[in-house]
Design a protein around this motif. Structure first.
Motif, PDB file in Angstrom:
ATOM      1  N   GLU A 182       0.802  -1.225   0.000  1.00 34.20           N
ATOM      2  CA  GLU A 182       0.000   0.000   0.000  1.00 34.20           C
ATOM      3  C   GLU A 182       0.837   1.278   0.000  1.00 34.20           C
ATOM      4  N   ALA A 191       0.328   3.747  -2.912  1.00 38.60           N
ATOM      5  CA  ALA A 191      -0.989   4.382  -2.785  1.00 38.60           C
ATOM      6  C   ALA A 191      -0.956   5.469  -1.715  1.00 38.60           C
ATOM      7  N   GLN A 233      -0.752  -6.780  -5.526  1.00 35.86           N
ATOM      8  CA  GLN A 233      -1.317  -6.073  -4.375  1.00 35.86           C
ATOM      9  C   GLN A 233      -1.078  -4.569  -4.483  1.00 35.86           C
ATOM     10  N   THR A 234       0.086  -4.190  -4.985  1.00 33.95           N
ATOM     11  CA  THR A 234       0.369  -2.768  -5.199  1.00 33.95           C
ATOM     12  C   THR A 234      -0.628  -2.187  -6.194  1.00 33.95           C
ATOM     13  N   GLN A 270      -4.133  -1.767  -4.503  1.00 32.14           N
ATOM     14  CA  GLN A 270      -4.155  -0.633  -3.580  1.00 32.14           C
ATOM     15  C   GLN A 270      -4.072   0.699  -4.334  1.00 32.14           C
TER      16      GLN A 270
END
Length: 198
Positions: A66, A69, A126-127, A130
């Motif tokens: 995250e 983000a 996942q990056t 997010q």
């Protein structure tokens, strides 16, 4: 940050640096957790408390998914979204330390090990998830906004291309490689992160 947190961060950094030095010198598979504990001058139980598996240790330099983000959302609201994203990308790799996510030697190590490569791919996914949510929020758009998703994947592409560049070129820094890729994308006119002109 209190003394306990400072000491924990220092210990984690010491372990990570010792492990990466061994992985790059001996190879990932040939390095044991015992080797890392000895090189970092910590007990084996301390090592396992910080890193329960060697795979986690092998990708310890990755920021939290995250983080990009968060950096984007911290940018001024009146800054154009593409520029905010470009600046967030540069800040991400600038703050990652001496062996950040995308240095060439570390990336080669990951490419040679399927488990580490899998962890990197999961981190990239996942990056993206997010970052897409953060971009949609910044744009005042729904969570499944296609423009936010495209921009997010483009940011991941910037990191990938910068990584590839660093595998063959040792005359540039990670932030400069990211800036170069962003500049090239901007010349194509593609929907992509941008940096303001000096």
């Amino acid at each position: 940050m209190g003394l306990r947190e400072t000491n924990a961060t220092r210990t984690r950094t010491t372990i990570t640096e010792a492990a990466m030095a061994l992985f790059l010198q001996r190879g990932y598979e040939a390095t044991t957790m015992e080797d890392v504990a000895e090189a970092a001058e910590v007990g084996l139980s301390t090592l396992y408390r910080y890193f329960p598996s060697k795979d986690l240790l092998g990708t310890a330099y990755l920021t939290e998914p995250e983080r990009l983000a968060e950096l984007l959302l911290a940018r001024p609201a009146d800054e154009p979204t593409e520029e905010a994203l470009g600046r967030a990308l540069v800040e991400l790799v600038t703050s990652s330390g001496e062996e950040p996510v995308y240095t060439g030697r570390v990336r080669d190590l990951i490419q040679q090990n399927p488990r580490l490569h899998g962890r990197l791919l999961d981190w990239l996914l996942q990056t993206h998830v997010q970052l897409t949510a953060a971009l949609a929020h910044r744009r005042g758009a729904p969570a499944d906004d296609i423009v936010a998703s495209v921009l997010s994947w483009t940011a991941v592409l910037v990191l990938e291309r910068a990584s590839d560049r660093l595998r063959t070129r040792h005359d540039t820094s990670v932030p400069d490689a990211v800036r170069e890729v962003i500049a090239e994308l901007e010349q194509t006119g593609a929907l992509a992160p941008r940096l303001p002109r000096p």
